[in-house]
Enzyme design. Structure first.
Site, PDB file in Angstrom:
ATOM      1  N   MET A 326       0.984  -1.086   0.225  1.00  0.00           N
ATOM      2  CA  MET A 326      -0.075   0.263   0.003  1.00  0.00           C
ATOM      3  C   MET A 326       0.915   1.425  -0.146  1.00  0.00           C
ATOM      4  O   MET A 326       0.611   2.224  -0.654  1.00  0.00           O
ATOM      5  CB  MET A 326      -0.935   0.071   1.154  1.00  0.00           C
ATOM      6  CG  MET A 326      -1.898  -0.940   1.280  1.00  0.00           C
ATOM      7  SD  MET A 326      -3.048  -1.333  -0.263  1.00  0.00           S
ATOM      8  CE  MET A 326      -3.987   0.137   0.070  1.00  0.00           C
ATOM      9  N   ASP A 345      10.566   3.538   5.439  1.00  0.00           N
ATOM     10  CA  ASP A 345      10.459   2.153   5.846  1.00  0.00           C
ATOM     11  C   ASP A 345      11.427   1.784   7.175  1.00  0.00           C
ATOM     12  O   ASP A 345      12.128   2.739   7.670  1.00  0.00           O
ATOM     13  CB  ASP A 345      10.525   1.108   4.974  1.00  0.00           C
ATOM     14  CG  ASP A 345       9.704  -0.237   5.145  1.00  0.00           C
ATOM     15  OD1 ASP A 345      10.151  -0.829   5.983  1.00  0.00           O
ATOM     16  OD2 ASP A 345       8.807  -0.355   4.602  1.00  0.00           O
ATOM     17  N   VAL A 402       2.106   0.914   7.762  1.00  0.00           N
ATOM     18  CA  VAL A 402       2.802  -0.401   8.193  1.00  0.00           C
ATOM     19  C   VAL A 402       1.711  -1.545   8.443  1.00  0.00           C
ATOM     20  O   VAL A 402       0.738  -1.401   8.442  1.00  0.00           O
ATOM     21  CB  VAL A 402       3.533  -0.002   9.473  1.00  0.00           C
ATOM     22  CG1 VAL A 402       4.414   1.348   9.247  1.00  0.00           C
ATOM     23  CG2 VAL A 402       2.800   0.314  10.578  1.00  0.00           C
ATOM     24  N   GLU A 404      -0.540  -4.377   9.871  1.00  0.00           N
ATOM     25  CA  GLU A 404      -1.906  -4.347  10.618  1.00  0.00           C
ATOM     26  C   GLU A 404      -1.679  -4.732  12.076  1.00  0.00           C
ATOM     27  O   GLU A 404      -2.040  -5.900  12.508  1.00  0.00           O
ATOM     28  CB  GLU A 404      -2.814  -4.819   9.857  1.00  0.00           C
ATOM     29  CG  GLU A 404      -4.287  -4.725  10.666  1.00  0.00           C
ATOM     30  CD  GLU A 404      -4.903  -3.310   9.758  1.00  0.00           C
ATOM     31  OE1 GLU A 404      -4.265  -2.281   9.558  1.00  0.00           O
ATOM     32  OE2 GLU A 404      -6.134  -3.250   9.842  1.00  0.00           O
ATOM     33  N   LYS A 409       1.631   0.172  15.017  1.00  0.00           N
ATOM     34  CA  LYS A 409       0.981   1.605  14.585  1.00  0.00           C
ATOM     35  C   LYS A 409       1.173   2.459  15.739  1.00  0.00           C
ATOM     36  O   LYS A 409       1.353   3.969  15.231  1.00  0.00           O
ATOM     37  CB  LYS A 409      -0.645   1.357  14.161  1.00  0.00           C
ATOM     38  CG  LYS A 409      -0.603   0.577  12.868  1.00  0.00           C
ATOM     39  CD  LYS A 409      -2.137   0.587  12.260  1.00  0.00           C
ATOM     40  CE  LYS A 409      -2.139  -0.297  11.117  1.00  0.00           C
ATOM     41  NZ  LYS A 409      -1.461   0.020   9.960  1.00  0.00           N
ATOM     42  N   SER A 431      -6.945  -1.047   7.630  1.00  0.00           N
ATOM     43  CA  SER A 431      -8.301  -1.498   6.869  1.00  0.00           C
ATOM     44  C   SER A 431      -9.206  -2.123   7.868  1.00  0.00           C
ATOM     45  O   SER A 431     -10.525  -2.255   7.482  1.00  0.00           O
ATOM     46  CB  SER A 431      -7.952  -2.481   5.773  1.00  0.00           C
ATOM     47  OG  SER A 431      -7.124  -3.664   6.336  1.00  0.00           O
ATOM     48  N   HIS A 452      -8.426   5.335   4.110  1.00  0.00           N
ATOM     49  CA  HIS A 452      -8.364   3.959   3.529  1.00  0.00           C
ATOM     50  C   HIS A 452      -8.324   3.969   2.133  1.00  0.00           C
ATOM     51  O   HIS A 452      -9.221   4.373   1.473  1.00  0.00           O
ATOM     52  CB  HIS A 452      -9.652   3.273   4.341  1.00  0.00           C
ATOM     53  CG  HIS A 452      -9.808   2.046   3.977  1.00  0.00           C
ATOM     54  ND1 HIS A 452     -10.979   1.245   3.947  1.00  0.00           N
ATOM     55  CD2 HIS A 452      -8.946   0.989   3.597  1.00  0.00           C
ATOM     56  CE1 HIS A 452     -10.905  -0.008   3.488  1.00  0.00           C
ATOM     57  NE2 HIS A 452      -9.311  -0.236   3.249  1.00  0.00           N
TER      58      HIS A 452
END
Ligand code: NAI
Length: 713
Positions: A326, A345, A402, A404, A409, A431, A452
């Site tokens: 994503m 990253d 990053v 899920e 997060k 998501s 999203h």
């Protein structure tokens, strides 16, 4: 001289050339409506009185040449007889123009679409500015319509049936150079002056032109529908069309029929046939659904109806955390829109891997002629890769993509916030995790929001903006402006598990699995999904999402609900999922799910399914289709009732752009208008009695029936 307030300016010069300049007062584009019809009739009447006329040039004073029919006048599409007459009247004017006996040249200074291009086709010669920003074509079919101003009849006669099909039936639009290569236009001009000079020169050289189809001995390029080669093509064309539309779209079928039959008829009869077909499709439910969604509601969204009324914001520099599937997509579309990007990253090398994928995406555009090599380089130069949060300084917006994982997060949020200016916004691309919960780990929950995106980011048009409990209006406004800036469509929803799109999409895949659990044949289930108008069958799409991911989300949901002391849901799909996972069938990425994925061939349904889910009777296709669609529509109503959805437009557009809900139905809530509110409620009750509570109509619907509401607008 006509008054300047008219839609068409009429000017005659010393060379006896009349220039008709389209310039609708008070509008930013010229459109075909009653005022245009009256102005055209007046101009034609005046042309007839000219005794020394050398020729006519038609051009526009606006940035575009002409956009097409005025859809704000959509009430015109209520009565088929009236639509037919309107179409015939417009065509009579166009016919008069091309049989004037004097040269008529279309000087296309800008985009000519739909009715605008039909007007150009009724001219003897078409010259366009050589500007790649200009588009030429017929978008009618994308709104459930067909070109009803002579477009079908003239384009097929100009370039032949087979060549015309993609323009008429798929709504293909092209730039001037491609339009010239395809024979849609005759010539290109470098600037406005050259455009008019070329038009004049053509008039001088062709004092008595005739359209090809009015010349004696005219033959359609490539042959008409009776010539042997075309007969061969036509033997398979309808089947190929069906394969794409499943018979759900009347417009492309009507276009093909009109083009084919029309090719064997004289011009005037073919033209009348086209008006009749136009009247039929324009007054169909499908056209109403598609115009409502793709014109009115999409415009409403893009004009910012759901954006707080605050001053416009400008986002210049965006941080993207995570350069995975994503993250690299988000960085790409952001840089392509001209914004600076910091792609972070865990290490610079990892971020650089993401940038390499962006280079590949950009290169694809270059090879398709949609981007120049210079633009690609500039795009890549705008992306800074890094492994250090310190580089996020100066970002107006940071989007995390990053893994899920709540704790991860929370960590990247804190890291980024330490670098961000006071006004900057932090967004999560989660998501499944509720935004309000994630915002609890933020130092500035008012400036925390959900953005999203959908996969693949570079292709999917939708971004679902999720407003958490504490998200401020300023934050929403900034997020909204950013989404428009990267040329995506924003819908705005309130926080809830799965938000709107994932929550409703989930009901579709679950219903597919429920059908399997009930012993329906997997192939029939997949066929019902496609026939319902969904892009992919429910079992195939489950494999694509991955069965293990679905299980993970379900377990997370159950754990959260248990912690909150809420009741745990049950669904026939759960058992199917457990059974599949117990067989180590995790989905497409693992090469085994509901389908088999041989490395050297096409996927096919796993032959083991009937043993696990023994056949048990057969539901009709219609019953399965309605189960698959009703379950989504009812969940959408619940989202609306709970305030997760804030508008009908967001529900409809979100469903079509987000997960491909049947476009010919105009989206999840328009589905109810199409079905009839009271009938929909009755049918839901029937389905609930047979298949369970998930089909029970929500209270909102009952209230609406009580109040004699006409539906969702
Ligand atoms: P992915 O696994 O492809 O990428 C995640 C990236 O985050 C990896 O490159 C990883 O190295 C990086 N990362 C891990 N820790 C980091 C840190 N501390 N700082 C910076 N980067 C770090 O995952 P994907 O599919 O791109 O998903 C990312 C997020 O987007 C998830 O929250 C997911 O739920 C969400 N999402 C995924 C969609 C999908 O279709 N895959 C659709 C919509 C949202």
């Amino acid at each position: 001289m006509m008054p300047e307030t008219e839609a068409i300016r009429y000017e005659k010069d010393e060379q006896q050339i009349v220039t008709l300049t389209l310039d609708m007062p008070g509008r930013h584009a010229n459109v075909i409506n009653q005022a245009f019809g009256a102005a055209l009739a007046a101009a034609l009447a005046r042309l007839q009185t000219e005794t020394d006329l050398a020729g006519v040039i038609i051009t526009s004073a606006k940035k575009t040449f002409m956009a097409g029919a005025d859809l704000e006048d959509v009430d015109l599409f209520n009565d088929a007889a009236q639509v037919f007459q309107g179409s015939e009247a417009l065509k009579a004017g166009f016919r008069q123009l091309e049989t004037l006996g004097k040269p008529v040249v279309a000087a296309l200074n800008g985009t000519a679409l739909g009715g605008g291009f039909e007007l150009a086709l009724a001219c003897h010669h078409r010259i366009a500015l050589d500007d790649p920003g200009i588009k030429i074509g017929f978008p009618e079919v994308t709104l459930g319509l067909l070109p009803g101003g002579g477009g079908v009849v003239r384009l097929t006669r100009l370039i032949g049936l087979q060549n015309a099909f993609p323009f008429l039936m798929e709504g293909k639009q092209v730039k001037p150079q491609e339009a010239k290569a395809a024979g849609l236009i005759d010539d290109l001009a470098a600037d406005r002056e050259a455009l008019l000079a070329k038009a004049r020169a053509w008039i001088a050289a062709h004092p008595k032109p005739q359209q090809p189809w009015d010349q004696p001995g005219y033959k359609m390029p490539g042959g008409n529908a009776q010539s042997p080669k075309v007969v061969q093509m036509l033997a398979i064309a309808p089947a190929m069309l069906r394969k794409q539309t499943y018979g759900n779209y009347p417009a492309p079928e009507a276009i093909m029929r009109t083009a084919v039959l029309g090719s064997t008829l004289d011009f005037d009869t073919a033209s009348r046939l086209e008006s009749r077909a136009f009247a039929a499709v324009a007054t169909s439910k499908v056209a109403r659904n598609m115009i409502t969604a793709f014109w009115f509601q999409l415009n409403e969204i893009n004009k910012g109806a759901r954006r707080p009324a605050l001053p416009p914001t400008e986002t210049r520099k965006v941080g993207v955390l995570g350069a995975g599937m994503m993250g690299h997509g988000i960085a790409y579309v952001t840089a392509w829109a001209g914004l600076d990007v910091v792609l972070k990253d865990v290490s610079q090398e990892k971020a650089e891997e993401g940038k390499q994928k962006i280079a590949v995406l950009a290169q694809k555009r270059v090879s398709r002629g949609q981007m120049t090599a210079d633009q690609k380089q500039a795009l890549l130069d705008r992306i800074l890769t890094t492994g250090s949060a310190a580089d996020l300084q100066g970002c107006d917006l940071v989007i995390e993509a990053v893994f899920e994982d709540r704790d991860l997060k929370a960590r990247v949020t804190a890291e980024a916030e330490a670098q961000m200016a006071g006004t900057a916004v932090f967004a999560s691309n989660t998501s499944t995790l509720p935004i309000t919960g994630l915002a609890e780990r933020s130092a500035r929950p008012e400036q925390f929001i959900g953005l999203h995106f959908f996969s693949p980011v570079e292709r999917m048009k939708l971004v679902e903006i999720i407003v958490g409990e504490k998200t401020s209006d300023e934050t929403l406004a900034r997020a909204f402006d950013y989404v428009l800036k990267i040329r995506k469509t924003p819908i705005v929803v309130n926080d809830s598990r799965g938000f709107y799109t994932s929550r409703v999409f989930g009901t579709y895949v679950n219903e597919g699995m429920a059908l399997l659990a009930a012993g329906q044949h997997p192939r029939a289930i997949e066929a019902a999904g496609l026939q319902a108008g969904m892009p992919v069958g429910p079992l195939a799409v489950s494999d694509e999402v991955s069965l293990s991911l679905m299980q993970h989300v379900r377990q997370q949901t159950m754990a959260d609900l248990a912690t909150a002391g809420q009741p745990l849901p049950d669904h026939p799909a759960f058992k199917v999922l457990d059974t599949m996972l117990a067989q180590s069938r995790f989905g497409k990425a693992h090469g085994a799910g509901f389908y088999e994925y041989p490395t050297d061939g096409q996927k096919y349904l796993w032959p083991g399914l009937p043993q696990l889910f023994p056949p048990n009777g057969r539901l009709s296709l219609a019953e399965m289709i309605e189960r698959l669609l009703f379950v989504q529509v009812l969940e959408t109503v619940r989202c609306y009732e709970e305030g997760v959805l804030r508008s009908v437009a967001d529900a409809n557009i979100g469903s079509i752009f987000g997960w491909g809900f049947a476009p010919f139905k105009g989206g999840t809530l328009q589905y109810i208008n199409d079905y009839g509110l009271a009938q929909f409620v009755d049918r839901s009750r029937e389905l609930a009695a047979r298949y369970g509570n998930r089909f029970t109509p929500p209270g909102l619907l009952l209230e609406m029936v009580e109040a004699k509401s006409t539906g969702f607008y």
